[in-house]
Every structure is written in structure tokens, then in C-alpha cells.
Design a protein around this motif. Structure first.
Motif, PDB file in Angstrom:
ATOM      1  N   PHE A 291      -8.985   4.145   1.656  1.00 46.70           N
ATOM      2  CA  PHE A 291     -10.285   4.343   1.017  1.00 46.70           C
ATOM      3  C   PHE A 291     -10.431   5.783   0.539  1.00 46.70           C
ATOM      4  CE2 PHE A 291     -10.723   1.087   4.328  1.00 46.70           C
ATOM      5  CZ  PHE A 291     -11.126   0.005   3.566  1.00 46.70           C
ATOM      6  N   TRP A 292     -11.606   6.088  -0.012  1.00 47.69           N
ATOM      7  CA  TRP A 292     -11.847   7.445  -0.507  1.00 47.69           C
ATOM      8  C   TRP A 292     -12.232   8.348   0.670  1.00 47.69           C
ATOM      9  CZ3 TRP A 292     -16.010   5.019   0.999  1.00 47.69           C
ATOM     10  CH2 TRP A 292     -17.258   5.632   1.051  1.00 47.69           C
ATOM     11  N   TRP A 293     -12.206   9.669   0.443  1.00 46.29           N
ATOM     12  CA  TRP A 293     -12.387  10.630   1.532  1.00 46.29           C
ATOM     13  C   TRP A 293     -13.721  10.453   2.265  1.00 46.29           C
ATOM     14  CZ3 TRP A 293     -16.667  13.626   1.476  1.00 46.29           C
ATOM     15  CH2 TRP A 293     -17.311  13.784   0.246  1.00 46.29           C
ATOM     16  N   GLY A 294     -14.761   9.988   1.561  1.00 48.47           N
ATOM     17  CA  GLY A 294     -16.083   9.850   2.187  1.00 48.47           C
ATOM     18  C   GLY A 294     -16.126   8.799   3.284  1.00 48.47           C
ATOM     19  N   SER A 295     -15.125   7.928   3.328  1.00 53.91           N
ATOM     20  CA  SER A 295     -15.106   6.886   4.363  1.00 53.91           C
ATOM     21  C   SER A 295     -15.002   7.478   5.765  1.00 53.91           C
ATOM     22  CB  SER A 295     -13.953   5.913   4.118  1.00 53.91           C
ATOM     23  OG  SER A 295     -12.703   6.580   4.156  1.00 53.91           O
ATOM     24  N   VAL A 296     -14.470   8.713   5.891  1.00 58.49           N
ATOM     25  CA  VAL A 296     -14.352   9.320   7.221  1.00 58.49           C
ATOM     26  C   VAL A 296     -15.714   9.669   7.804  1.00 58.49           C
ATOM     27  CG1 VAL A 296     -12.068  10.245   6.672  1.00 58.49           C
ATOM     28  CG2 VAL A 296     -14.071  11.706   6.376  1.00 58.49           C
ATOM     29  N   PHE A 297     -16.730   9.758   6.948  1.00 58.25           N
ATOM     30  CA  PHE A 297     -18.102   9.980   7.434  1.00 58.25           C
ATOM     31  C   PHE A 297     -18.864   8.666   7.540  1.00 58.25           C
ATOM     32  CE2 PHE A 297     -17.033  14.006   5.225  1.00 58.25           C
ATOM     33  CZ  PHE A 297     -17.093  14.851   6.320  1.00 58.25           C
ATOM     34  N   LEU A 298     -18.629   7.767   6.597  1.00 60.20           N
ATOM     35  CA  LEU A 298     -19.366   6.500   6.590  1.00 60.20           C
ATOM     36  C   LEU A 298     -19.055   5.661   7.821  1.00 60.20           C
ATOM     37  CD1 LEU A 298     -21.373   5.133   4.672  1.00 60.20           C
ATOM     38  CD2 LEU A 298     -19.455   3.876   3.678  1.00 60.20           C
ATOM     39  N   ILE A 299     -17.874   5.829   8.405  1.00 57.13           N
ATOM     40  CA  ILE A 299     -17.489   5.063   9.592  1.00 57.13           C
ATOM     41  C   ILE A 299     -18.439   5.319  10.764  1.00 57.13           C
ATOM     42  CG2 ILE A 299     -15.931   6.847  10.485  1.00 57.13           C
ATOM     43  CD1 ILE A 299     -15.350   3.042  10.662  1.00 57.13           C
TER      44      ILE A 299
ATOM     45  N   SER B  89      -9.769  19.156   0.136  1.00 54.27           N
ATOM     46  CA  SER B  89      -9.420  20.333  -0.663  1.00 54.27           C
ATOM     47  C   SER B  89      -8.697  19.966  -1.961  1.00 54.27           C
ATOM     48  CB  SER B  89      -8.535  21.290   0.155  1.00 54.27           C
ATOM     49  OG  SER B  89      -7.257  20.732   0.386  1.00 54.27           O
ATOM     50  N   THR B  90      -8.251  18.702  -2.077  1.00 48.03           N
ATOM     51  CA  THR B  90      -7.570  18.245  -3.294  1.00 48.03           C
ATOM     52  C   THR B  90      -8.593  18.080  -4.423  1.00 48.03           C
ATOM     53  OG1 THR B  90      -6.014  17.033  -1.896  1.00 48.03           O
ATOM     54  CG2 THR B  90      -6.061  16.459  -4.229  1.00 48.03           C
ATOM     55  N   PRO B  91      -8.235  18.462  -5.643  1.00 49.13           N
ATOM     56  CA  PRO B  91      -9.187  18.354  -6.762  1.00 49.13           C
ATOM     57  C   PRO B  91      -9.639  16.925  -7.018  1.00 49.13           C
ATOM     58  CG  PRO B  91      -7.355  19.797  -7.349  1.00 49.13           C
ATOM     59  CD  PRO B  91      -6.988  19.145  -6.038  1.00 49.13           C
ATOM     60  N   ASP B  92     -10.796  16.780  -7.679  1.00 49.62           N
ATOM     61  CA  ASP B  92     -11.344  15.500  -8.087  1.00 49.62           C
ATOM     62  C   ASP B  92     -10.312  14.775  -8.969  1.00 49.62           C
ATOM     63  OD1 ASP B  92     -13.889  13.841  -8.304  1.00 49.62           O
ATOM     64  OD2 ASP B  92     -13.399  14.148 -10.415  1.00 49.62           O
ATOM     65  N   PRO B  93     -10.157  13.458  -8.859  1.00 50.39           N
ATOM     66  CA  PRO B  93     -11.007  12.488  -8.169  1.00 50.39           C
ATOM     67  C   PRO B  93     -10.590  12.173  -6.732  1.00 50.39           C
ATOM     68  CG  PRO B  93      -9.435  11.331  -9.526  1.00 50.39           C
ATOM     69  CD  PRO B  93      -9.166  12.794  -9.740  1.00 50.39           C
ATOM     70  N   VAL B  94      -9.463  12.738  -6.256  1.00 47.88           N
ATOM     71  CA  VAL B  94      -9.020  12.427  -4.892  1.00 47.88           C
ATOM     72  C   VAL B  94      -9.945  13.056  -3.864  1.00 47.88           C
ATOM     73  CG1 VAL B  94      -7.145  12.680  -3.220  1.00 47.88           C
ATOM     74  CG2 VAL B  94      -6.629  12.186  -5.620  1.00 47.88           C
ATOM     75  N   GLY B  95     -10.275  14.332  -4.057  1.00 49.68           N
ATOM     76  CA  GLY B  95     -11.148  15.052  -3.126  1.00 49.68           C
ATOM     77  C   GLY B  95     -12.258  15.762  -3.860  1.00 49.68           C
TER      78      GLY B  95
ATOM     79  N   ILE C 171      -6.334   9.161  14.013  1.00 49.43           N
ATOM     80  CA  ILE C 171      -5.689   7.913  13.589  1.00 49.43           C
ATOM     81  C   ILE C 171      -6.629   7.124  12.676  1.00 49.43           C
ATOM     82  CG2 ILE C 171      -4.749   5.715  14.377  1.00 49.43           C
ATOM     83  CD1 ILE C 171      -3.963   7.181  16.979  1.00 49.43           C
ATOM     84  N   THR C 172      -7.891   7.032  13.095  1.00 45.88           N
ATOM     85  CA  THR C 172      -8.887   6.343  12.262  1.00 45.88           C
ATOM     86  C   THR C 172      -9.008   7.032  10.909  1.00 45.88           C
ATOM     87  OG1 THR C 172     -10.131   5.747  14.260  1.00 45.88           O
ATOM     88  CG2 THR C 172     -11.269   5.545  12.150  1.00 45.88           C
ATOM     89  N   GLY C 173      -9.071   8.366  10.931  1.00 47.45           N
ATOM     90  CA  GLY C 173      -9.166   9.120   9.686  1.00 47.45           C
ATOM     91  C   GLY C 173      -7.958   8.881   8.797  1.00 47.45           C
ATOM     92  N   GLY C 174      -6.765   8.857   9.399  1.00 46.41           N
ATOM     93  CA  GLY C 174      -5.556   8.612   8.615  1.00 46.41           C
ATOM     94  C   GLY C 174      -5.550   7.243   7.968  1.00 46.41           C
ATOM     95  N   VAL C 175      -5.957   6.216   8.731  1.00 48.85           N
ATOM     96  CA  VAL C 175      -6.009   4.851   8.178  1.00 48.85           C
ATOM     97  C   VAL C 175      -7.019   4.776   7.040  1.00 48.85           C
ATOM     98  CG1 VAL C 175      -6.660   2.464   8.687  1.00 48.85           C
ATOM     99  CG2 VAL C 175      -5.261   3.755  10.318  1.00 48.85           C
ATOM    100  N   LEU C 176      -8.195   5.368   7.249  1.00 46.30           N
ATOM    101  CA  LEU C 176      -9.230   5.337   6.210  1.00 46.30           C
ATOM    102  C   LEU C 176      -8.774   6.053   4.943  1.00 46.30           C
ATOM    103  CD1 LEU C 176     -12.391   6.030   8.425  1.00 46.30           C
ATOM    104  CD2 LEU C 176     -11.821   3.893   7.272  1.00 46.30           C
TER     105      LEU C 176
END
Length: 536
Positions: free
Chosen positions: A178-186, A50-56, A169-174
Motif C-alpha cells: 500500500f501507500w506510505w500513509g497506511s502505516v498510520f491508518l492501521i 523521504s522518497t519524492p512524490d508519488p511514492v513518498g 514487520i507490519t510497516g514492511g508488509v504495508l
């Protein structure tokens, strides 16, 4: 769930499959882990997205709800059809197909350039998940004998708790690295490993006498479920379930589903035997699953905003805070069968529902400076209650139908769970949004007219606007926290009432403790000989 000591007259499962049944269960749990892991990871990533670009991506609250619910919409709409196809075409085949689609959807979601793209790719992930979930439980039912099924289902349910623990926990570490998309790439490497293991270890199985495919029934079930769930989601988005478009869509879904039931009753080759629902125990168990997920999904949604927006915890810290919820499920899900053996299904599930209702009500005592250990106790006891509902009701549902219909039984269970979860997010999300807007509205009067509506959408939107106002925004931050807490208390009370209704349902209709069986009595297993199963 108490079993007799007598042995079946003949083996039901090929010996080669029977010997590796626990390895098969481990692979099935890995497949389940992927689906549940993704949703639990997404829970802690909501604020970042929900954070504006470039973070989210700068997603609004309604876009966030659609990112969650586009998955739910496709998942719930196709679950039943996927279960039927698994029974007919082979559960291993549809499971491999589902994993591949889920992996592709995950890779695309990770590279989304806008909230709309994320919503679309989440829907693709929902398509894959619809083929994964029914197949895992259906295969489990076909590689374990009836006396071991409660233990296997308990371990399977414990796997859900493990995924819930690992996900945040995995999501928090990623998100920390890394960028937000890493929570799906995992998801992608896990999918590749699961497909490889499944190809060599898991046997295929299907209904040996599937009959003709009920195309009309399949079409009616998909259309009816999609319309109903879409109407529910739209009502939550608009915070108005009396809106004509909402009533028309949900009403049309109900009409189509009623038509599905009437058609199935008259069909000589129905997709699902409607007479199963005449069994009060079966119907109560499925209703209990729907009601518990209605209550819990809404709580999961608002608890992330409580910990991150109000309390200021990071995504990783939020994941760690949710550990007790998962730990309780890991601990108690495999052991719930022992409680059932001693006290019966009715007492176990009623106690679980009452515990969840009490913990939902306990959210009403939380404020901005409540000691965090109180939240941890609430989460642990909620997980304990859930473990003592999900395992017994899953066993009741799966053992109520013949073994060769395991895919249909699993799909029915998962469909009711997903519709219940969609209702929870939509209805309780609507309550949260409406209560928050009502609480913050008068505090936004000093803002320019163009900002008032945006700032009132959610606590994140209010805090975003407050951040642009400098010192003047500090007053708005305090008002946002107070309004959110009031809205959370109202929403938690609604969830507690739903859980109490669930407690009444299971207390009235689920079976009590069965009388002790005579040692050495012959097993009375109504399930036919195992469905066709290959050793691959």
C-alpha cells in the motif's frame, strides 16, 4: 523486589476488579501497543517518506526529524499534566480521551499531502499519546496488589517488546502493498477495538484526595518542558548547540523548570512532591531510564538507514532484522524480576547498562559487507540489556510513590524517558549529520553549487542526487556509504559513552540485594489504601 509472605490486613482492591485483573492488563497492553506500534512502524517508513512524490512526500532529513520530534515535543510537554489530570479526573476517562485523539490524528496523518501536514498531525498524535501512556501504568498499579506488581510490570514491559516486533514487520508488509500513509491508518481499527474493550472491562480510578489543581505548577511544567525539548530538537536540526536561538530556547526552558521546582517546594498543594527526588534510589531509577533511551533512540534512527540505504534491504526485511531486539524484550522483561530477586536491582540494572554500552560499541565493527547475523546478535543483546533495566527501574519508580499518585509517578517516568529520547535523537542525530557532512563534503566538489548543500544533508539525499547522474553517480554512491559508516561509528561510540555513564549512576545509587526476610513477617507496605476505584 522480594516480597514478604505476610498478607495485608484488609483487601486493597475490590474483589470484582481483582478477579479480572489479568484481562484488564491485556486491554491496557493493547492501548500501549498502539502508541509503541506507531513509532516502530514509522522507523521503517522513514526512507519511503523521504522518497519524492508519488511514492513518498520527498521529506528532507530535517523534516523527517521534525515528523518524529513534533510527536515527542507535544508528548513530553504534556505527559506530566496528563498524569495529574488522570489522578484527579479519572484515569480511564483520560485514557479513552487520549485513544480517541490518537486515532483521529492517525487518520489525518495518513492523508497528509506534505511534510508540514505530517508534522502537524504527528503532533496531534503526540497529544493523544500523552494521555494514554501514564494512564496505562497508573491503572495497572491500582488493580494489582503490591506483591504482584513486579510481575505485572514485567509483562507490561514485555508488551513494549511485542509492539517493537510487530511494528516494523507490519510497516514492511504495508509499504510493500500500500501507500506510505497506511502505516498510520492501521492505528484506527486498533483504537476502535481498544476503546470498546476498555469501556466494558477496565475500572476507573483516581486520587481520593487530590486537593486543588496546581494551575501555576501545571503551566510552568508544560512551558518549561516544551521550551527545553524544542531547544534540544532545534540544536540537532542545526547541528549546532551553540546557536544563540538554541541556547536561548533551551536555557529559557531550564529557567522555567527551575522556577517550577522552587514553586512546588513552597506550594501547599503541589502537583508533585519535590521531596521524592531526595530519594537517591528514585532519582537514579528515573535517570537510568532517561540515559538508556538517549542511547537507544539515536541508534534506532541510524540503524534504519544502515540496513536500507547501505545494505539495500527493503522495509519488510528491515522489520524482520529488528525482530531479535523485540524478541529479547518479550522473553526477558517478564523474567527480569527473578534476576532482581536473586542478585538485586543494582547488579541487574548495572549489568543491563554495561551490556547496552558494549553493544553500542559493537556497531563500530559494522561495515557494508559485515555478515548480517552479527547485527542480529547485537540487536538481541541490546534488547536483553533493555529488559533488565526497564522492568526493575519501573517497579522502583512506581512503588516509591503512594498508590493514589500512580498517574504522577508514571508521568514522571515517561517524561524523563521522552526527554531522554528527544535528547538522543537531537544530539546523536546532530553527531551523525555533522560527521556525515564532514566526510562527504570533499566528494561533492564536482557537483553544481546548488546541489552540494542538498546532497550533503543525509545519505538519502546523496543517493538521490547520485541517481540523477547515471554512471558518474556510482563513485558518489561508494563515497556516501563510506561516509555514512564512519559517521555511524562515531555516533555509536557517543551512545556507548552515555550508556556507561548510566551504568555508573545505577551502580552508585540503586539498592543492592535486600537481606532475606523472615517467613511470615508482617508486610510493611507504606502505600495507603488503594485509591478510589470503581468496578464499572
Amino acid at each position: 523486589m522480594t516480597t514478604s509472605t505476610g498478607a495485608p490486613a484488609a483487601p486493597r482492591i475490590p474483589e470484582a476488579v481483582h478477579r479480572r485483573r489479568w484481562a484488564i492488563l491485556a486491554v491496557l497492553m493493547l492501548s500501549l501497543l498502539i502508541v509503541v506500534l506507531d513509532n516502530s512502524i514509522l522507523n521503517v517508513a522513514i526512507k519511503t517518506i523521504s522518497t519524492p512524490d508519488p511514492v513518498g512526500l520527498g521529506a528532507t532529513q530535517s523534516e523527517l526529524e521534525w515528523a518524529i520530534n513534533s510527536y515527542t515535543l507535544v508528548f513530553a510537554g504534556l505527559l506530566f499534566t496528563a498524569g495529574l489530570l488522570g489522578d484527579r479526573l479519572g484515569r480511564k476517562k483520560v485514557l479513552l480521551f487520549g485513544l480517541a485523539v490518537f486515532g483521529i490524528g492517525s487518520a489525518l496523518a495518513a492523508e497528509s499531502g506534505s511534510p508540514v501536514e505530517l508534522i502537524i498531525f504527528r503532533a496531534l498524535m503526540g497529544l493523544g499519546s500523552a494521555f494514554v501512556m501514564p494512564a496505562t501504568l497508573a491503572i495497572l498499579m491500582n488493580v494489582f496488589e503490591r506483591d504482584e506488581q513486579p510481575k505485572a510490570i514485567g509483562i507490561w514491559a514485555g508488551g513494549v517488546g511485542l509492539a517493537i516486533a510487530i511494528g516494523p514487520i507490519t510497516g514492511g508488509v504495508l509499504l510493500d502493498h500500500f501507500w506510505w500513509g497506511s502505516v498510520f491508518l492501521i492505528n484506527v481499527p486498533i483504537v476502535i477495538i481498544a476503546i470498546a474493550l476498555m469501556t466494558f472491562i477496565v475500572p476507573d480510578s483516581r486520587d481520593p484526595k487530590p486537593g486543588r489543581i496546581d494551575l501555576v505548577g501545571v503551566l510552568l511544567s508544560v512551558v518549561g518542558l516544551v521550551l527545553l525539548v524544542y531547544g534540544i530538537i532545534k540544536g540537532g536540526q542545526l547541528a549546532d548547540f551553540t546557536d544563540p536561538a538554541v541556547l536561548a530556547t533551551a536555557g529559557a526552558g531550564l529557567v522555567v523548570l527551575i522556577g517550577f521546582v522552587l514553586y512546588e517546594k513552597r506550594s501547599d498543594h503541589p502537583s508533585v512532591d519535590i521531596t521524592y527526588f531526595k530519594n537517591k534510589v528514585f532519582s537514579a531509577a528515573i535517570s537510568a531510564i532517561a540515559l538508556v533511551f538517549f542511547a537507544l533512540m539515536g541508534v534506532t534512527f541510524f540503524s534504519v538507514f544502515y540496513t536500507q540505504s547501505v545494505r539495500g534491504y527493503s522495509p519488510l526485511q528491515t522489520g524482520l532484522l529488528m525482530l531479535p531486539l523485540a524478541a529479547a524484550q518479550i522473553i526477558f522483561s517478564p523474567r527480569a524480576r527473578l534476576v532482581v530477586d536473586r542478585f538485586g536491582v543494582k547488579a541487574t540494572c548495572t549489568g543491563g547498562m554495561l551490556l547496552i554500552a558494549a553493544m553500542l560499541a559493537a556497531f563500530m565493527i559494522l561495515d557494508a559487507d559485515t555478515p548480517i547475523w552479527i547485527l542480529e546478535v547485537i540487536f538481541f543483546l541490546m534488547g536483553t540489556g533493555m529488559a533488565h533495566i526497564m522492568t526493575p527501574t519501573s517497579v522502583v519508580i512506581m512503588q516509591a510513590l503512594p498508590r493514589e499518585k500512580a498517574g504522577s509517578a508514571s508521568a514522571l517516568s515517561n517524561t524523563f524517558r521522552q526527554v531522554g529520547g528527544a535528547l538522543g535523537i537531537a544530539v546523536l542525530g546532530s553527531v551523525l549529520s555533522s560527521a556525515y557532512r564532514n566526510g562527504i563534503e570533499d566528494k561533492l566538489s564536482l557537483l553544481p553549487p546548488g546541489l552540494r548543500h542538498t546532497a550533503g544533508e543525509s545519505i538519502e539525499a546523496t543517493l538521490g542526487v547520485a541517481g540523477t547522474l547515471g554512471d558518474k553517480g556510482k563513485v558518489l554512491v561508494g563515497a556516501a556509504n563510506d561516509s555514512f559508516l564512519d559517521a555511524m561509528h562515531t555516533t555509536a561510540l557517543c551512545g556507548a559513552i552515555v550508556a556507561l555513564i548510566g551504568a555508573i549512576v545505577v551502580a552508585l545509587f540503586l539498592p543492592g540485594k535486600p537481606p532475606a526476610q523472615v517467613s511470615g513477617a508482617a508486610e510493611t507496605d507504606e502505600q495507603p489504601v488503594s485509591a478510589t476505584i470503581g468496578t464499572d
